[in-house]
Design a protein around this motif. Structure first.
Motif, PDB file in Angstrom:
ATOM      1  N   ILE A 590       0.821  -1.217   0.000  1.00  0.00           N
ATOM      2  CA  ILE A 590       0.000   0.000   0.000  1.00  0.00           C
ATOM      3  C   ILE A 590       0.857   1.270   0.000  1.00  0.00           C
ATOM      4  CG2 ILE A 590      -1.982  -1.135   1.034  1.00  0.00           C
ATOM      5  CD1 ILE A 590      -1.155  -0.016   3.727  1.00  0.00           C
ATOM      6  N   PHE A 591       2.123   1.132   0.447  1.00  0.00           N
ATOM      7  CA  PHE A 591       3.065   2.247   0.342  1.00  0.00           C
ATOM      8  C   PHE A 591       4.412   1.691  -0.111  1.00  0.00           C
ATOM      9  CE2 PHE A 591       0.100   3.679   3.658  1.00  0.00           C
ATOM     10  CZ  PHE A 591      -0.347   4.865   3.084  1.00  0.00           C
ATOM     11  N   ARG A 592       5.107   2.436  -0.975  1.00  0.00           N
ATOM     12  CA  ARG A 592       6.422   2.059  -1.481  1.00  0.00           C
ATOM     13  C   ARG A 592       7.369   3.243  -1.363  1.00  0.00           C
ATOM     14  NH1 ARG A 592       6.969  -1.882  -5.522  1.00  0.00           N
ATOM     15  NH2 ARG A 592       8.379  -0.448  -6.608  1.00  0.00           N
ATOM     16  N   GLU A 593       8.654   2.914  -1.306  1.00  0.00           N
ATOM     17  CA  GLU A 593       9.711   3.930  -1.321  1.00  0.00           C
ATOM     18  C   GLU A 593       9.534   4.943  -0.203  1.00  0.00           C
ATOM     19  OE1 GLU A 593      10.044   5.591  -5.209  1.00  0.00           O
ATOM     20  OE2 GLU A 593      10.365   3.666  -6.184  1.00  0.00           O
ATOM     21  N   ILE A 594       9.288   4.439   1.007  1.00  0.00           N
ATOM     22  CA  ILE A 594       9.155   5.343   2.156  1.00  0.00           C
ATOM     23  C   ILE A 594      10.513   5.941   2.498  1.00  0.00           C
ATOM     24  CG2 ILE A 594       8.425   5.521   4.567  1.00  0.00           C
ATOM     25  CD1 ILE A 594       7.218   2.584   2.593  1.00  0.00           C
ATOM     26  N   PHE A 595      11.515   5.074   2.621  1.00  0.00           N
ATOM     27  CA  PHE A 595      12.870   5.537   2.917  1.00  0.00           C
ATOM     28  C   PHE A 595      13.876   5.098   1.856  1.00  0.00           C
ATOM     29  CE2 PHE A 595      10.830   4.790   7.097  1.00  0.00           C
ATOM     30  CZ  PHE A 595      10.759   6.109   7.527  1.00  0.00           C
ATOM     31  N   VAL A 596      13.534   4.044   1.099  1.00  0.00           N
ATOM     32  CA  VAL A 596      14.466   3.474   0.130  1.00  0.00           C
ATOM     33  C   VAL A 596      13.774   3.379  -1.219  1.00  0.00           C
ATOM     34  CG1 VAL A 596      15.934   1.511  -0.462  1.00  0.00           C
ATOM     35  CG2 VAL A 596      15.571   2.120   1.946  1.00  0.00           C
ATOM     36  N   GLY A 597      14.390   3.930  -2.258  1.00  0.00           N
ATOM     37  CA  GLY A 597      13.835   3.849  -3.598  1.00  0.00           C
ATOM     38  C   GLY A 597      14.600   2.868  -4.451  1.00  0.00           C
ATOM     39  N   GLY A 598      14.458   3.004  -5.762  1.00  0.00           N
ATOM     40  CA  GLY A 598      15.196   2.164  -6.682  1.00  0.00           C
ATOM     41  C   GLY A 598      14.469   0.883  -7.033  1.00  0.00           C
ATOM     42  N   ALA A 599      15.241  -0.083  -7.549  1.00  0.00           N
ATOM     43  CA  ALA A 599      14.653  -1.333  -8.030  1.00  0.00           C
ATOM     44  C   ALA A 599      14.153  -2.209  -6.897  1.00  0.00           C
ATOM     45  CB  ALA A 599      15.693  -2.100  -8.846  1.00  0.00           C
ATOM     46  N   ALA A 600      14.702  -2.041  -5.686  1.00  0.00           N
ATOM     47  CA  ALA A 600      14.263  -2.829  -4.529  1.00  0.00           C
ATOM     48  C   ALA A 600      13.891  -1.874  -3.402  1.00  0.00           C
ATOM     49  CB  ALA A 600      15.359  -3.788  -4.088  1.00  0.00           C
ATOM     50  N   PRO A 601      12.732  -1.231  -3.494  1.00  0.00           N
ATOM     51  CA  PRO A 601      12.352  -0.244  -2.490  1.00  0.00           C
ATOM     52  C   PRO A 601      11.831  -0.898  -1.210  1.00  0.00           C
ATOM     53  CG  PRO A 601      10.595  -0.496  -4.065  1.00  0.00           C
ATOM     54  CD  PRO A 601      11.719  -1.362  -4.551  1.00  0.00           C
ATOM     55  N   ASP A 602      11.756  -0.117  -0.144  1.00  0.00           N
ATOM     56  CA  ASP A 602      11.053  -0.597   1.038  1.00  0.00           C
ATOM     57  C   ASP A 602       9.549  -0.454   0.819  1.00  0.00           C
ATOM     58  OD1 ASP A 602      11.006   2.163   1.120  1.00  0.00           O
ATOM     59  OD2 ASP A 602      11.415   2.308   3.268  1.00  0.00           O
ATOM     60  N   LYS A 603       8.772  -1.205   1.592  1.00  0.00           N
ATOM     61  CA  LYS A 603       7.328  -1.251   1.388  1.00  0.00           C
ATOM     62  C   LYS A 603       6.611  -1.363   2.723  1.00  0.00           C
ATOM     63  CE  LYS A 603       7.920  -3.997  -2.873  1.00  0.00           C
ATOM     64  NZ  LYS A 603       7.539  -5.264  -3.563  1.00  0.00           N
ATOM     65  N   ILE A 604       5.368  -0.955   2.710  1.00  0.00           N
ATOM     66  CA  ILE A 604       4.438  -1.305   3.786  1.00  0.00           C
ATOM     67  C   ILE A 604       3.411  -2.237   3.169  1.00  0.00           C
ATOM     68  CG2 ILE A 604       2.665  -0.497   5.373  1.00  0.00           C
ATOM     69  CD1 ILE A 604       4.262   2.018   5.797  1.00  0.00           C
ATOM     70  N   TRP A 605       3.395  -3.447   3.675  1.00  0.00           N
ATOM     71  CA  TRP A 605       2.594  -4.507   3.069  1.00  0.00           C
ATOM     72  C   TRP A 605       1.393  -4.843   3.954  1.00  0.00           C
ATOM     73  CZ3 TRP A 605       3.312  -6.476  -1.714  1.00  0.00           C
ATOM     74  CH2 TRP A 605       2.472  -7.529  -2.078  1.00  0.00           C
ATOM     75  N   LEU A 606       0.207  -4.892   3.339  1.00  0.00           N
ATOM     76  CA  LEU A 606      -1.021  -5.269   4.040  1.00  0.00           C
ATOM     77  C   LEU A 606      -1.458  -6.649   3.580  1.00  0.00           C
ATOM     78  CD1 LEU A 606      -3.515  -4.624   5.828  1.00  0.00           C
ATOM     79  CD2 LEU A 606      -4.589  -3.668   3.762  1.00  0.00           C
ATOM     80  N   ASN A 607      -1.677  -7.542   4.521  1.00  0.00           N
ATOM     81  CA  ASN A 607      -2.246  -8.861   4.283  1.00  0.00           C
ATOM     82  C   ASN A 607      -3.581  -8.952   5.012  1.00  0.00           C
ATOM     83  OD1 ASN A 607      -0.759 -10.445   2.563  1.00  0.00           O
ATOM     84  ND2 ASN A 607       0.501 -11.358   4.168  1.00  0.00           N
TER      85      ASN A 607
END
Length: 736
Positions: A590-607
Motif C-alpha cells: 500500500i506504500f512504497r519507497e518510504i525511505f528506500v527507492g530504486g529497483a528494490a524499495p522498502d514497502k508497507i505490506w497489508l495482508n
C-alpha cells in the motif's frame, strides 16, 4: 516410551552430522514462486511442446511478508542437473494446483516458518480464507473448512490430512494434529471440498497435503531454536544432500511446553525422512519414514464464565483422572514416478502403525494398523490442435483397529470395559479431464467413485457396543470452467459433489441413548453428501494479489449433534442443511519507497483474509432454520508490515471475531466476540540466517478461541476452550 520411536531424541541430534554442502543463491525478501519457472525437462525438446505453460499463473496463497518468492537457484541441484521427479518444487506445485477450477491454496514454508513460532496448524493456515483453525491445547486444534466437521468435539473429521500424499487420518476417517510438525515442510497444499478429488477425499472440507523437502532442495541443512511463553522450547535440525542418482533428507524436532492452562503440559519428538533414487532420468523411486512420539495432558472444556474469567483453569474431572492424549506413530511408504513424453505415472504404497493411549472418561488403548496404496496417471498433450489434460487414478486405505477400553482410575488403567475389532476399508477411483476448447479456457469434468466398509466385531463390552457392518457405494461427479484471463489472473466456477462416510465414532451407544429416541448404532448412520456450487477469481501481480470465492453447499444427512445425554453430544444425521459463504484474501504494497527507492524499495505490506460463514438448518423438524453451532459468522485475520530491502520487517497483526456464535443447535448459548492483536519483528533476506520475535495477544484479553457443540446448552455447559493469554516467542534459524 514406545521402542519404535524412542530413538527420536538421538535422531534430532544426529542430523547435525549428516549435512553436505549446497550451492544456493540468496532469495531476498520474496516469498512466493514466480510464474516463469518451468517443470523438469522431458525427453522431447521443449520447442515441440505447445506454449501452454505461459498462460498458467500461481495460486495467490500469500506469505505474511509479501506475495513474492524467488525462483530456486539452479545450484540447489546438488552435484548434478537432476531434480526430484516425484516431489514438485513450490513453483511446479503452484502451477499444478492452479489447474483446479475451485478453491485451493498453496502455503510455502517461507510464509510462516521464519517469522513465527509455528507451533500448530493454525500458524500454517491462518491466512487461508475459508479455513477456521483454533488451538485447544497442545497440538490439538479445532479445524473446519467450509463448516466441515462442526459436530466433532474431539479429534478431526471432515478434512483428510496427507503427508507427501500418504494419509495421516486413520482408515475410518479420524484425524489428529499431533503428527503434524510445522517445521518439517516446504509447502502445504489446501484443496477445499470437491476440489480434493485426486486424493480420494470424500468430505465436505476436502484435503490438506503436507509436503516435505528432498535432498535436492535449496538449503537442505539447517538448525533452529525457538523458545518463549509458558516455558515453550523447541530444537529442530535437518540435513540432506544428493550424490548422482541418490538423494536424501531428514528432519527432526523435539519440543515441550508447560501450556497456558493448568494440566496442559506436553512434549513431542518427531522425525521425517526420505531417500530417493533415480533409476533413469525419467524414473524415480522414493522411500519415506515418519515417526512421532507425543505426550500431552488435556485441560478440558469449561463453562463460559470460567473461560472468560479464569481462563487458565482446567476442568476438575480432567485433573482428577489425569486426562491425556498420547500417541506413538511409525509411517513408512514408497512412491515411484515414471515420466514419458506427455504422461506421468505415480505409484505408491504405505503402512502405518499408530498407538493411541488416551485416559479420558475411560482409559482408551487403541492400536491402528493402516495400509494402502495409490496410482495416478497425468496426461497433458495436444489432441487435434487443442490442449487436453487427463488425470485418473485410484486409492486404497484399509486397516484394523484393536480398540480396548478400561476404567480410568486417576490416569491409570483399571478393569477392562470393552474390546472391539474394527475393520474399515476404503476404495476410491477418480478421473478428471480438462479440455481447452480455447487456448485459455478449459471445460473440466470428472468423477470419483468410493466404496467403503465399516465392520465392527465386539469381543467384550460393558458399554453397550454392538456388532455391525455397513457398506457405502457413492459417486461424486464434478464439472467446471477455468478461464486464464491473462498469465496472472484466473476466473473459475464448478459444481461438485462430495460424500463423507461416517467413522466408528458416529454412533450412539445404547447405554447413552435418550429413552425417547430409537437406538441408532454406527452401522445405521448414513453418509453425508453435499452438492457445492462455487465461483471465484484469483490474481497475483508483483505488488498486489487477491482471491475471491463464493460457494453454496446443499447438504443431505449432515453428521450433526441433534441430541445428547449426560452432557455428551451424540452425532446422527440431520435432514437438510446449507453451508454457504464468501472467502476472500488480499495482499498489497500500500506504500512504497518510504525511505528506500530504486529497483528494490522498502514497502508497507497489508495482508488480510476474511471468511463469511452462513451455516444453517434447512426447515429441520426440530431446529427449523437455526444457525448451525460451532463456527463464527465472520473471521478476520490481518497484518501490516514494514519491509526493508535488507530483510528487516516489523508490524502489527489482528485476529477479529466481531460476532459471537452459537454453541448449541437450539441457538440458546453463544461464545463472545473478541479482537486480539500482536506484533512481530524479524530479519529474513532469503539468506542462511533468519530470526524473529513475536508478541501475541498483547492486551492479554480473555476470549473463547473455540467451542464444542451440543443440541441444547445451559449456562453451566462445559463447552468452551479459552484462548491463550499474552505470550512472547523468539527464534533463530541457520541453514546452508
Amino acid at each position: 516410551m514406545s521402542s519404535a520411536v524412542g530413538p527420536l531424541r538421538a535422531c534430532a541430534l544426529a542430523t547435525a552430522i549428516l549435512s553436505s554442502p549446497v550451492n544456493a543463491q540468496s532469495n531476498g525478501q520474496k516469498q512466493l514462486p514466480p510464474v516463469t519457472v518451468e517443470a523438469p525437462q522431458q525427453k522431447r525438446d521443449a520447442t515441440r511442446r505447445p506454449s501452454r505453460d505461459t498462460t498458467r499463473s500461481p495460486q495467490i496463497a500469500r506469505s505474511r511478508r509479501g506475495p513474492d518468492t524467488p525462483a530456486q537457484s539452479a545450484g540447489n541441484q546438488i552435484g548434478a542437473s537432476r531434480v526430484a521427479l516425484g516431489v514438485l518444487s513450490a513453483q511446479q506445485a503452484l502451477k499444478e494446483i492452479n489447474n483446479t477450477p475451485g478453491g485451493v491454496a498453496l502455503v510455502p514454508a517461507e510464509a510462516y516458518r521464519n517469522s513465527t513460532v509455528a507451533n500448530t496448524i493454525k500458524d500454517i493456515l491462518d491466512y487461508v480464507p475459508g479455513v477456521f483453525a483454533q488451538p485447544k491445547w497442545g497440538d490439538d486444534t479445532r479445524l473446519s473448512i467450509r463448516g466441515s466437521g462442526l459436530s466433532r468435539n474431539f479429534h478431526l473429521r471432515g478434512v483428510q490430512l496427507y503427508m507427501d500424499g500418504i494419509p495421516i487420518n486413520t482408515s475410518d476417517g479420524y484425524g489428529d494434529f499431533q503428527e503434524i510438525d510445522p517445521t518439517a515442510y516446504k509447502y502445504v497444499e489446501v484443496y477445499k471440498g470437491g476440489n480434493a478429488l485426486q486424493f480420494g477425499a470424500n468430505s465436505l472440507g476436502g484435503a490438506i497435503n503436507f509436503v516435505t523437502p528432498t535432498g535436492r532442495d535449496q538449503y537442505p541443512n539447517g538448525v533452529s531454536v525457538d523458545f518463549g511463553a509458558f516455558n515453550t522450547r523447541r530444537l529442530q535440525a535437518n540435513a540432506g544432500g544428493a550424490n548422482g542418482s541418490w538423494d536424501g533428507f531428514v528432519t527432526a524436532s523435539t519440543q515441550a511446553s508447560d501450556g497456558f492452562r493448568d494440566h496442559s503440559w506436553g512434549s513431542s519428538n518427531r522425525i521425517s525422512a526420505n531417500v530417493g533414487y533415480q533409476i533413469s532420468p525419467d524414473v524415480e523411486t522414493r522411500f519415506y519414514l515418519n515417526a512421532n512420539e507425543v505426550r500431552q495432558r488435556i485441560p478440558g472444556s469449561v463453562d463460559r464464565t470460567t473461560a472468560l474469567n479464569s481462563p487458565t483453569t482446567a476442568a476438575p474431572v480432567n485433573v482428577a483422572n489425569d486426562w491425556q492424549r498420547n500417541i506413538d506413530t511409525v509411517r513408512v511408504a514408497n512412491k515411484t514416478t515414471i515420466r514419458f513424453e506427455d504422461t506421468k505415472i505415480e505409484l505408491g504404497a504405505f503402512g502405518v502403525d499408530r498407538h493411541l493411549m488416551h485416559p479420558i472418561f475411560q482409559w482408551l488403548d487403541y492400536r491402528y494398523k493402516d495400509y494402502g496404496g495409490f496410482a495416478k496417471v497425468t496426461d497433458d498433450r495436444v489432441i487435434g490442435g487443442f490442449r487436453n489434460r487427463f488425470v485418473a487414478g485410484f486409492n486404497v486405505l484399509n486397516g484394523t483397529i484393536d480398540a480396548r477400553q478400561f476404567v480410568n482410575t486417576g490416569g491409570l488403567k483399571g478393569a477392562p470395559t470393552s474390546s472391539l475389532l474394527q475393520k474399515p476399508e476404503n476404495y476410491s477411483a477418480f478421473a478428471e479431464n480438462s479440455f481447452y476448447f480455447l487456448p485459455n479456457v478449459a471445460f473440466i469434468a470428472g468423477t470419483q467413485y468410493l466404496f467403503a466398509v465399516r465392520d465392527q466385531h465386539v469381543n467384550f463390552s460393558t458399554n453397550g457396543d454392538l456388532n455391525g457392518r455397513s457398506t457405502f457405494s457413492l459417486w461424486s461427479p464434478k464439472t467446471g470452467l477455468l478461464w486464464q484471463v491473462d498469465p496472472t489472473w484466473q476466473v473459475f466456477g464448478n459444481i461438485s459433489r462430495s460424500a463423507e462416510v461416517p467413522s466408528f465414532g458416529e454412533s450412539v451407544s445404547p447405554n447413552f441413548l435418550n429413552p425417547a429416541l430409537p437406538n441408532i448404532p454406527f452401522f445405521l448412520i448414513k453418509p453425508q453428501t453435499a452438492t457445492t456450487f462455487e465461483v471465484g477469481t484469483r490474481m497475483k501481480r508483483p505488488d498486489y494479489a487477491w482471491e475471491l470465492t463464493f460457494y453454496r453447499s446443499n447438504i443431505d444427512n449432515e453428521l450433526l449433534c441433534l441430541y445428547s445425554a449426560f452432557g455428551n453430544c451424540n452425532v446422527t444425521n440431520a435432514n437438510k442443511t446449507i453451508h454457504q459463504g464468501v472467502e476472500t484474501g488480499a495482499g498489497a504494497a500500500i506504500f512504497r519507497e518510504i525511505f528506500v527507492g530504486g529497483a528494490a524499495p522498502d514497502k508497507i505490506w497489508l495482508n488480510i483474509a476474511y471468511t463469511l460463514n452462513d451455516f444453517r438448518f434447512d426447515n429441520d423438524p426440530v431446529f427449523n432454520n437455526n444457525l448451525l453451532p460451532g463456527a463464527p459468522r465472520h473471521f478476520v485475520r490481518a497484518e501490516l508490515l514494514y519491509k526493508h530491502p535488507n530483510g528487516v520487517y516489523f508490524g502489527p497483526n489482528l485476529e477479529w471475531v466481531p460476532q459471537a456464535y452459537y454453541v448449541d443447535s437450539a441457538n440458546t448459548l453463544m461464545t463472545s466476540a473478541y479482537a486480539i492483536w500482536g506484533l512481530k519483528a524479524g530479519f529474513d533476506n532469503g539468506g542462511p540466517v533468519t530470526g524473529y520475535i513475536e508478541a501475541r495477544n498483547i492486551a492479554n484479553k480473555a476470549y473463547i478461541a473455540s467451542a464444542s457443540i451440543i443440541d441444547r446448552a445451559t449456562s453451566t455447559s462445559p463447552l468452551f476452550e479459552p484462548g491463550t493469554g499474552r505470550a512472547i516467542y523468539a527464534g533463530v534459524r541457520y541453514r546452508w
